[in-house]
Write a protein that holds these residues in place. Structure first.
Motif, PDB file in Angstrom:
ATOM      1  N   THR A  48       1.348   0.085  -8.225  1.00  0.00           N
ATOM      2  CA  THR A  48       2.409  -0.504  -7.412  1.00  0.00           C
ATOM      3  C   THR A  48       2.126  -1.989  -7.248  1.00  0.00           C
ATOM      4  OG1 THR A  48       2.753   1.566  -6.200  1.00  0.00           O
ATOM      5  CG2 THR A  48       3.554  -0.468  -5.158  1.00  0.00           C
ATOM      6  N   HIS A  50       2.932  -5.617  -5.470  1.00  0.00           N
ATOM      7  CA  HIS A  50       3.495  -6.304  -4.293  1.00  0.00           C
ATOM      8  C   HIS A  50       3.739  -7.759  -4.691  1.00  0.00           C
ATOM      9  CE1 HIS A  50       3.907  -6.891   0.160  1.00  0.00           C
ATOM     10  NE2 HIS A  50       3.681  -8.142  -0.222  1.00  0.00           N
ATOM     11  N   ARG A  51       4.988  -8.191  -4.630  1.00  0.00           N
ATOM     12  CA  ARG A  51       5.341  -9.544  -5.067  1.00  0.00           C
ATOM     13  C   ARG A  51       5.791 -10.402  -3.885  1.00  0.00           C
ATOM     14  NH1 ARG A  51       8.368  -9.475 -10.843  1.00  0.00           N
ATOM     15  NH2 ARG A  51       7.572 -11.609 -10.722  1.00  0.00           N
ATOM     16  N   LEU A  58       1.392 -12.257  -6.827  1.00  0.00           N
ATOM     17  CA  LEU A  58       1.515 -10.814  -6.770  1.00  0.00           C
ATOM     18  C   LEU A  58       0.151 -10.143  -6.674  1.00  0.00           C
ATOM     19  CD1 LEU A  58       1.582  -9.309 -10.143  1.00  0.00           C
ATOM     20  CD2 LEU A  58       2.790 -11.474 -10.081  1.00  0.00           C
ATOM     21  N   ALA A  60      -1.776  -6.143  -6.967  1.00  0.00           N
ATOM     22  CA  ALA A  60      -1.751  -4.704  -7.231  1.00  0.00           C
ATOM     23  C   ALA A  60      -3.119  -4.146  -6.875  1.00  0.00           C
ATOM     24  CB  ALA A  60      -1.406  -4.414  -8.686  1.00  0.00           C
ATOM     25  N   LYS A  69      -3.769   4.463  -0.601  1.00  0.00           N
ATOM     26  CA  LYS A  69      -3.294   3.385   0.258  1.00  0.00           C
ATOM     27  C   LYS A  69      -3.683   3.635   1.708  1.00  0.00           C
ATOM     28  CE  LYS A  69       0.912   0.978   1.721  1.00  0.00           C
ATOM     29  NZ  LYS A  69       2.390   0.888   1.575  1.00  0.00           N
ATOM     30  N   HIS A 133      -8.405  -4.895  -5.212  1.00  0.00           N
ATOM     31  CA  HIS A 133      -7.158  -5.649  -5.133  1.00  0.00           C
ATOM     32  C   HIS A 133      -7.145  -6.701  -6.240  1.00  0.00           C
ATOM     33  CE1 HIS A 133      -6.349  -3.658  -1.417  1.00  0.00           C
ATOM     34  NE2 HIS A 133      -7.279  -4.292  -0.719  1.00  0.00           N
ATOM     35  N   LYS A 157      -2.731  -7.986   4.607  1.00  0.00           N
ATOM     36  CA  LYS A 157      -2.108  -6.888   3.862  1.00  0.00           C
ATOM     37  C   LYS A 157      -3.094  -6.208   2.926  1.00  0.00           C
ATOM     38  CE  LYS A 157       2.649  -8.756   3.808  1.00  0.00           C
ATOM     39  NZ  LYS A 157       2.473  -9.971   4.611  1.00  0.00           N
TER      40      LYS A 157
END
Length: 399
Positions: A48, A50-51, A58, A60, A69, A133, A157
């Motif tokens: 997945t 995240h942008r 970005l 991932a 998660k 990450h 995040k």
């Protein structure tokens, strides 16, 4: 220690990807095509993406066995920068830049692809106890993209107990790697000094307050901050890259503007330069009945200062990856700057170099229009990142 997966079957795909990025470079905060390509690659791995962090950045995450998660376990971050430079490429190979005035002259195309190679290996064999990450950062070249991603909540995040990055390095032979504890890259700040006098006719200088010779005197005196105010065992570089003033040769202008950069390895040295430049510009101008206004311009980067534990760990992985004889764990720092320093102010981590050898034509350096990333590092760098992540989670957590 668990065995690591083989990168060889993926080298053709990585080579094609890197050369596609090189042919289609994008400047800071314009990395939309690059981001789309990276996101598509990661999505194909089942990740997945995240942008939108830092505009075009970005992230991932690859979760290890039994992690998710909601239960990520220990987490580390690995960062690659994506942006190119406003340089016109002079290479003639078939993957040279197709975007006039824009070029991957710093090897960020390779950094991005190495991390995608690592993502391939980690996703293929996620038998580690933690989460990784993958941080694809925009705007390193003067845009402080690291800070922009952090301002958008990067580490809130995607919390990390450590963060790492690599840069290809042309003065280091291919096959070698290097790191050090403490500052490995300098801080940088950009400054402007506006000297104001009184203009007039070039034939009557006595009726004017000519700012041009005053600006020249200031430039000369600024260098005493290096030669007479900096500890000889410390390092600092002050460069005036621009002097502007006047419109035609027979008119003395009202103003002259000096612009340049300062690079230091210590925060206290940096602060000394700021105060010293203010003092020198003010008093030299006053001695000639002029005034000088000193301002710091946007684009300042802090030192890239490696944390001791993480730098030593990175060195141990380098030794495993390329051997003791090809690892340098106390390399001399460079006076170039890097916005990864922002991340290292927030999270423990380390920044290292992977030897590129001469990029393109023999002897060319980073930011040269003939530079090119060494494709042999695609596999080497991917395996290094894969190994670093696995070895990190094999060691006990620190309180």
């Amino acid at each position: 220690m668990r065995s690591t997966p083989d990168i060889t079957p993926h080298l053709g795909q990585l080579l094609k990807f890197r050369r596609d990025l090189h042919a289609n470079p994008e400047l800071r905060y314009e990395e939309r095509r690059t981001g789309d390509k990276v996101a598509a690659y990661l999505t194909a791995l089942g990740l997945t993406v995240h942008r939108g962090l830092g505009q075009t950045g970005l992230v991932a995450t690859i979760h290890g066995k039994g992690r998710s998660k909601d239960n990520p376990g220990r987490c580390i971050g690995i960062r690659a920068d994506m942006d190119a430079l406003p340089v016109t490429e002079i290479n003639s190979f078939d993957y040279a830049s197709r975007n006039q005035g824009c070029m991957h002259a710093c090897g960020h195309d390779g950094h991005t692809t190495m991390l995608l190679g690592a993502a391939t290996l980690l996703a293929q064999q996620p038998d580690f106890d933690g989460s990784v990450h993958l941080i694809f950062q925009p705007g390193e070249e003067g845009g402080a993209g690291a800070k922009a991603m952090m301002d958008d909540g990067l580490f809130e995040k995607f919390p990390c107990e450590a963060v790492f990055a690599l840069h290809n390095w042309p003065s280091l032979p291919a096959g070698q790697m290097a790191v050090r504890v403490g500052p490995i890259m300098a801080s940088t700040l950009r400054f402007q000094i506006k000297v104001s006098g009184k203009g007039g006719h070039a034939a009557m200088p006595h009726t004017t307050l000519d700012p041009i010779p005053v600006a020249c005197a200031i430039v000369t005196q600024l260098q005493t901050l290096v030669s007479r105010n900096t500890d000889p065992l410390d390092s600092a570089v002050l460069t005036v890259g621009q002097i502007t003033g006047g419109t035609v040769e027979n008119i003395i202008p009202d103003d002259a503007i000096i612009a340049g950069t300062v690079r230091t390895l210590k925060k206290e040295t940096r602060e000394m330069f700021i105060e010293g430049m203010k003092r020198i510009s003010h008093h030299v101008a006053a001695a000639h009945q002029c005034t000088a206004e000193f301002t710091l311009r946007p684009g300042a980067y802090p030192n890239t200062t490696n944390h001791a534990r993480e730098a030593r760990f990175m060195a141990s992985v380098m030794r495993e990856a390329v051997g003791d004889d090809n690892t340098f764990d106390d390399v001399l720092p460079a006076m170039t700057a890097e916005d990864f320093g922002f991340m290292l102010e927030a999270v423990p981590g380390a920044y290292g170099w992977i030897g590129n050898g001469p990029g393109g034509k023999a002897g060319v350096s980073l930011h040269n229009p003939a530079y090119d990333f060494n494709d042999d590092n695609l596999g080497r760098g991917a395996k290094f990142w894969d190994l670093l992540a696995r070895r990190w989670f094999e060691q006990p957590a620190q309180d």
